[in-house]
Design a protein around this motif. Structure first.
Motif, PDB file in Angstrom:
ATOM      1  N   LYS A  38       0.820  -1.199   0.000  1.00  0.00           N
ATOM      2  CA  LYS A  38       0.000   0.000   0.000  1.00  0.00           C
ATOM      3  C   LYS A  38       0.859   1.255   0.000  1.00  0.00           C
ATOM      4  O   LYS A  38       0.592   2.207  -0.747  1.00  0.00           O
ATOM      5  CB  LYS A  38      -0.913  -0.025   1.220  1.00  0.00           C
ATOM      6  N   ASN A  39       1.881   1.300   0.833  1.00  0.00           N
ATOM      7  CA  ASN A  39       2.742   2.478   0.897  1.00  0.00           C
ATOM      8  C   ASN A  39       3.520   2.679  -0.399  1.00  0.00           C
ATOM      9  O   ASN A  39       3.687   3.806  -0.882  1.00  0.00           O
ATOM     10  CB  ASN A  39       3.699   2.363   2.075  1.00  0.00           C
ATOM     11  N   THR A  40       4.014   1.559  -0.913  1.00  0.00           N
ATOM     12  CA  THR A  40       4.740   1.642  -2.186  1.00  0.00           C
ATOM     13  C   THR A  40       3.830   2.157  -3.297  1.00  0.00           C
ATOM     14  O   THR A  40       4.232   2.953  -4.161  1.00  0.00           O
ATOM     15  CB  THR A  40       5.303   0.270  -2.557  1.00  0.00           C
ATOM     16  N   LYS A  81       1.225   4.168  -3.024  1.00  0.00           N
ATOM     17  CA  LYS A  81       1.026   5.612  -2.841  1.00  0.00           C
ATOM     18  C   LYS A  81       2.237   6.395  -3.337  1.00  0.00           C
ATOM     19  O   LYS A  81       2.104   7.458  -3.950  1.00  0.00           O
ATOM     20  CB  LYS A  81       0.775   5.909  -1.376  1.00  0.00           C
ATOM     21  N   GLN A  82       3.417   5.866  -3.060  1.00  0.00           N
ATOM     22  CA  GLN A  82       4.629   6.563  -3.497  1.00  0.00           C
ATOM     23  C   GLN A  82       4.734   6.593  -5.023  1.00  0.00           C
ATOM     24  O   GLN A  82       5.161   7.594  -5.621  1.00  0.00           O
ATOM     25  CB  GLN A  82       5.859   5.869  -2.896  1.00  0.00           C
ATOM     26  N   LYS A 106       2.340   9.296  -6.316  1.00  0.00           N
ATOM     27  CA  LYS A 106       2.841  10.634  -6.025  1.00  0.00           C
ATOM     28  C   LYS A 106       3.965  11.017  -6.980  1.00  0.00           C
ATOM     29  O   LYS A 106       4.004  12.140  -7.509  1.00  0.00           O
ATOM     30  CB  LYS A 106       3.325  10.680  -4.585  1.00  0.00           C
ATOM     31  N   GLN A 109      -4.700   0.942  -8.458  1.00  0.00           N
ATOM     32  CA  GLN A 109      -5.022   0.123  -7.281  1.00  0.00           C
ATOM     33  C   GLN A 109      -5.747  -1.154  -7.691  1.00  0.00           C
ATOM     34  O   GLN A 109      -5.476  -2.232  -7.149  1.00  0.00           O
ATOM     35  CB  GLN A 109      -5.874   0.936  -6.310  1.00  0.00           C
ATOM     36  N   GLU A 123       6.010  -5.891   2.818  1.00  0.00           N
ATOM     37  CA  GLU A 123       4.694  -5.270   3.002  1.00  0.00           C
ATOM     38  C   GLU A 123       3.566  -6.187   2.579  1.00  0.00           C
ATOM     39  O   GLU A 123       2.420  -6.008   2.994  1.00  0.00           O
ATOM     40  CB  GLU A 123       4.609  -3.977   2.185  1.00  0.00           C
TER      41      GLU A 123
END
Length: 739
Positions: free
Chosen positions: A581-583, A585-586, A589, A631, A686
């Motif tokens: 999930k964090n990857t 979002k990065q 961005k 996603q 993750e």
């Protein structure tokens, strides 16, 4: 060659046999010379006998004559001796033009003797024209009028032939036909003049135009002539007229005395003048023939022969004509010769044969196009129609001048144009007055009507010219606008609003400066300057609107480019899926920062536009949409990524369970998780929570796995039950054995 045998002998005092021999030799010479020429047909009737058409061979013959010639034409009722009269005038005998021997007319259309005749005392040769007679069965009045009009307009000397009398009905018919020919000649459109450009150089009948009109037309780009055509001027240049009364042997006196008029030129002319004047049922216009022709004369001819009906029927076979007839022919020839000599002395230029051919072609085409109108047979009715025709022709003259002025490349300023039209109006009225000379009071009403028509035409032409000036100004303004639009199209739009507003002000000033010369030339239309100023404002508004449209197109392209860039970057990053999930979002961005910079710069540059907020919203929505799509792709990639390892772990688990039946549920779950982790191998840390969740919440809780666990527990319980039962039985057996 005009003397008969007995006259030749009497004149030369020769012996009878010598005189006859000399006469025979002279006749052979004349006959051999005459055989060199023959009649040539110039015009022939159409199939319906209601029209005429040129004969190509005759026109070609005329075109071969490259010298000025006189034209002597004869007209009259059919079978009155016209062809024989011309044969006598040409070479003093009955043969030549073919003669009728029955009640049916022989001549059809218009014929010419096939060689111009040279008369002693004349500088120019003569072309003799023989015409089809009037009133023949099957011929209409319009057909007779065509023949008469062509002969009248072409003639230098005009002969009218009748038998024994000068009839009042024939006078009336002649006056009607002459007036009709005049109306036909002056009514031909000046547009037909081009076909006579060569003939107009030497004929003396070219159209005349005033110096003022010529200057005006040359300034404004038209070389078309304004005025009478060749045929119109030729019509007003009337020929001399001679009435020939054939087979005449009566005496003429007011008291019935035997005063002979045979060969008496003066008395015969008085007879004609008296016949023209003594018509109590007509007004002063009854003497119109005297007013029309340049000169009028009358000649009588005695019977050609007294040898009987057979000789009179076949005059082309007669060898010797009556002496009185020969004297009358010689007198007529001398009169025509004197008239033509006077015409040469007066410096009246004659047409060449080629010019006559062009004029015949023009007149035939004009008659076919309706310029030769039919007329009533009664004179007083004809005068009304004649005046109406002349009024129409004069009106057409004025309308042609108007049409020529309207066809120029640039409209004439108002004051100059009004002066030009007033001059043409006066010329049209003068044309009417000349064409109605001798008509009398009948022309007054037509003249008043013509004046009213011309005044209305002048007013209409002024309005039309004013409209042309208006259209010119608008056209020039549109041309300036086109040039400015071409300049605008070269600008690299879009520009920021402050810059484009300054550029629009400069363009508006240029537009007004280019229109200043129009206000100088056409000072009467200064009021249209307001329209030009409004147009300049419209140009500014259009420029701003166009710039705004281009700006929106530019922003649309920038937003689409940013979205496309986002899609490309995310597509490249999709190869790393699945990710955490964090990857994820990065990744989103980083892609947005890379693709959003150019679009944001464009939005800041055109921030004054009202539609900028809409483009910002569109850009944000596109990025959100692409994020959601990534996603979804990540979830799908994760599901696809876990599917095969779990299937492989399930296969290994089944193999181990089949080898060893003593498994508990906890042991099975632990072993299954261990096998799944082993099959997945190295994975993003993750994703471990997602993997554990997939093992415990999806795989182990699936229906197939629960069925497998339940079947294993059932087998274990059955084994335990059997083991306990066997133990109890063994204990019982053992106890009994002990007992």
């Amino acid at each position: 060659t005009l003397l008969q045998p007995h006259q030749l002998m009497r004149t030369t005092r020769l012996r009878p046999d010598t005189g006859l021999l000399l006469c025979y030799l002279l006749c052979l010479t004349v006959h051999s010379e005459a055989n060199k020429a023959h009649p040539v047909q110039l015009m022939e009737p159409t199939g319906s006998n209601d029209g005429l058409r040129p004969v190509p061979s005759g026109i070609k013959w005329l075109e071969s004559i490259q010298e000025p010639v006189h034209v002597v034409a004869v007209v009259g009722t059919f079978n009155t001796g016209k062809s024989h009269l011309l044969n006598q005038l040409i070479h003093g005998r009955g043969s030549g033009f073919k003669l009728a021997t029955s009640i049916n007319p022989e001549t059809k259309g218009i014929w010419a003797w096939g060689e111009p005749v040279k008369w002693h005392g004349l500088e120019k040769k003569i072309i003799f024209l023989d015409t089809e007679g009037f009133g023949a069965t099957g011929n209409s009045r319009s057909y007779d009028a065509r023949i008469f009009s062509l002969a009248y307009i072409l003639s230098s000397h005009f002969l009218h032939n009748s038998v024994r009398v000068i009839d009042q009905r024939e006078i009336e018919m002649l006056e009607v036909l002459v007036r009709q020919a005049q109306a036909f000649g002056i009514g031909i459109s000046p547009q037909a003049e081009d076909s006579l450009s060569q003939a107009s150089e030497t004929s003396g009948v070219a159209s005349k135009r005033t110096a003022a009109v010529s200057n005006e037309v040359s300034v404004y780009g038209s070389e078309s002539s304004i005025g009478l055509t060749c045929a119109q001027s030729r019509t007003m240049d009337t020929p001399a007229f001679t009435w020939v009364v054939e087979d005449f042997f009566q005496g003429l006196s007011s008291s019935g005395s035997d005063v002979s008029l045979l060969g008496g030129d003066g008395s015969a002319k008085q007879w004609l003048d008296s016949s023209l004047q003594n018509r109590p049922d007509e007004d002063s216009s009854s003497r119109s023939l005297t007013a029309i022709f340049s000169e009028t004369n009358c000649h009588t001819l005695f019977l050609p022969t007294m040898e009987g009906a057979t000789q009179l029927r076949y005059l082309d076979r007669v060898k010797a004509f009556h002496p009185d007839f020969v004297n009358d022919v010689n007198s007529l020839r001398a009169s025509i010769l004197q008239s033509l000599s006077s015409r040469e002395l007066s410096s009246q230029k004659q047409l060449q044969g080629s010019q006559i051919a062009s004029l015949i072609t023009l007149l035939t085409r004009a008659a076919d196009n309706g310029f030769l109108r039919s007329s009533p047979s009664r004179w007083h009715m004809f005068v009304q129609h004649y005046c109406s025709d002349v009024e129409t022709s004069a009106g057409k003259h004025f309308e042609n001048a108007i049409s020529i002025s309207e066809s120029v490349t640039r409209p004439i300023p108002v004051a100059r144009f009004k002066s030009l039209l007033q001059h043409e109006l006066a010329a049209s009225l003068d044309l009417f007055d000349k064409a109605t000379v001798g008509v009398g009071s009948a022309a007054r009403a037509s003249r008043e009507k013509l004046e009213d028509r011309l005044q209305k035409g002048l007013s209409s032409a002024m309005r039309s010219n004013d409209a042309s000036i208006t259209n010119l100004i608008r056209s020039q303004t549109q041309s300036h606008r086109t040039k400015l639009e071409k300049t605008l199209s070269a600008l690299e739009l879009p520009l920021p609003p402050p810059k484009i507003k300054a550029q629009a002000d400069v363009i508006a000033k240029q537009h007004l400066d280019m229109s200043k010369e129009l206000w100088t030339e056409y000072s009467t239309h200064v009021f249209m300057r307001e329209d030009v100023e409004r147009l300049a404002k419209l140009l500014v508004h259009e420029l701003l609107a166009k710039n705004e449209e281009r700006a929106e197109q530019y922003l649309t392209r920038m937003v689409r480019a940013a979205t496309s860039c986002m899609q490309d970057k995310l597509a490249n990053e999709g190869r790393r899926l699945p990710v955490g999930k964090n990857t994820l979002k990065q990744l989103l961005k980083t892609a947005k920062q890379s693709c959003d910079a150019a679009a944001q710069e464009a939005l800041r540059e055109f921030s004054d536009l009202k539609s900028v907020s809409r483009f910002r919203h569109t850009l944000d929505e596109d990025f959100k949409k692409e994020g959601k799509e990534l996603q979804s792709q990540n979830a799908a990639a994760l599901a696809k990524f876990l599917k095969q390892p779990l299937q492989q772990a399930e296969y290994q688990l089944m193999k181990e369970l089949n080898k060893d039946w003593f498994w508990c549920e906890t042991t099975i779950r632990w072993r299954a998780a261990e096998l799944a982790r082993g099959e997945v191998g190295g994975i993003d840390p993750e994703l471990m929570p997602i993997l554990e969740s997939a093992i415990h919440e999806q795989w182990l809780e699936s229906a197939d796995m629960k069925t497998t666990l339940q079947s294993k527990w059932t087998a274990i319980w059955l084994i335990l039950y059997l083991g306990v039962a066997c133990s109890v039985c063994w204990a019982v057996v053992r106890a009994r054995v002990r007992h």
